[in-house]
Design a protein around this motif. Sequence first.
Motif, mmCIF file in Angstrom:
data_model
loop_
_atom_site.group_PDB
_atom_site.id
_atom_site.type_symbol
_atom_site.label_atom_id
_atom_site.label_comp_id
_atom_site.label_asym_id
_atom_site.label_seq_id
_atom_site.Cartn_x
_atom_site.Cartn_y
_atom_site.Cartn_z
ATOM 1 N N UNK A 1 -18.081 -3.031 11.006
ATOM 2 C CA UNK A 1 -16.956 -2.683 10.134
ATOM 3 C C UNK A 1 -15.747 -3.515 10.574
ATOM 4 N N UNK A 2 -15.100 -4.166 9.633
ATOM 5 C CA UNK A 2 -13.897 -4.952 9.927
ATOM 6 C C UNK A 2 -12.726 -4.328 9.177
ATOM 7 N N UNK A 3 -11.675 -3.969 9.911
ATOM 8 C CA UNK A 3 -10.437 -3.495 9.300
ATOM 9 C C UNK A 3 -9.380 -4.578 9.517
ATOM 10 N N UNK A 4 -8.932 -5.189 8.439
ATOM 11 C CA UNK A 4 -7.938 -6.261 8.528
ATOM 12 C C UNK A 4 -6.553 -5.667 8.307
ATOM 13 N N UNK A 5 -5.722 -5.720 9.354
ATOM 14 C CA UNK A 5 -4.397 -5.108 9.285
ATOM 15 C C UNK A 5 -3.407 -5.924 10.094
ATOM 16 N N UNK A 6 -3.428 -7.226 9.873
ATOM 17 C CA UNK A 6 -2.663 -8.129 10.726
ATOM 18 C C UNK A 6 -1.423 -8.710 10.044
ATOM 19 N N UNK A 7 -1.375 -8.660 8.708
ATOM 20 C CA UNK A 7 -0.209 -9.159 7.998
ATOM 21 C C UNK A 7 -0.113 -10.673 7.918
ATOM 22 N N UNK A 8 -1.264 -11.346 7.892
ATOM 23 C CA UNK A 8 -1.283 -12.802 7.761
ATOM 24 C C UNK A 8 -2.242 -13.180 6.638
ATOM 25 N N UNK A 9 -1.791 -13.909 5.640
ATOM 26 C CA UNK A 9 -2.644 -14.202 4.492
ATOM 27 C C UNK A 9 -3.867 -15.044 4.855
ATOM 28 N N UNK A 10 -5.029 -14.616 4.331
ATOM 29 C CA UNK A 10 -6.294 -15.350 4.514
ATOM 30 C C UNK A 10 -6.601 -15.633 5.990
ATOM 31 N N UNK A 11 -6.217 -14.729 6.863
ATOM 32 C CA UNK A 11 -6.344 -14.961 8.306
ATOM 33 C C UNK A 11 -7.798 -14.902 8.781
#
Length: 292
Positions: A205-215
Amino acid sequence: MENKLILDGNVVANHVKVQLKGKIAELKLSGVQPCLATILVGDDPSSETYVKMKGNACEKLGIISKRIHLSKDIATEELLKTIAELNEDPAVHGILLQHPVPGHIDERQAFEAIAIEKDVDGVTSLGFGQTAFGFGEYPSCTPAAILEIMDYYKLGADGLHAVVVGRSPILGKPVSALLLNRNATVTTCHSHTRNLPQILQQADIVIAAVGKPNFIKGEWIKEGAIILDAGYNKGNIGDVEYVSCHQKAFAITPVPGGVGPVTISMLLKHTVQAAEKARKKKEDANSQFVTI
């Protein structure tokens, strides 16, 4: 992998709202109308838009939206006084202080002033602590939305390796705690994490919550992973490079139309739950005065 599961946040949000309509109608029959107070300090255009969106979402469901717009020049003490008045108002069930506030205001002190029973946006340290311990009433709305999406699509976390990219106090940290409470093995990554691509390649499971587009890139993703993109950047772009990650994932949220709509529905859900709890508290108090 041919059959991709697109985690449609609009579908999930509508499902939540349909459930809420019945609860709101029941509350109104007992003389209670759920009310969310939103506080906006200053004239930030993005914040004004967010507050308006939340208010409109409330009104469409029959939740009262009490909008308070304060000058950008007010002192922390004036903001605290406003919050105290809302805490004491029995007609107000939820309080939302729109982030960010002007730099001269002590934002953390203002968040902490919100009564725990009205902290429907999950911003107090007490609410965070209760969430981490597993008995929080109202988790931060975006983490709550992520779990709501997983529940709707019957995506379990038990025994899986979840990698959360981001450690903000209202997203990365609480969603890590929520997943841990669901028996996931959780790795929380951040700007000081080394070898992030290698860690993500282990993630179920990946939760993307970094605030960088297309990171987050597709080559970093394990085949068959579940990806929930909580990022929302300028131009309606998420934190995940959607096309390349879609090729590797089993399930993925789009941006827009993924986590965002469900986040707002969680705010509405928490407000209705707070109204139900306030009604019960009042009924219990009144029953003590009934003579048998």
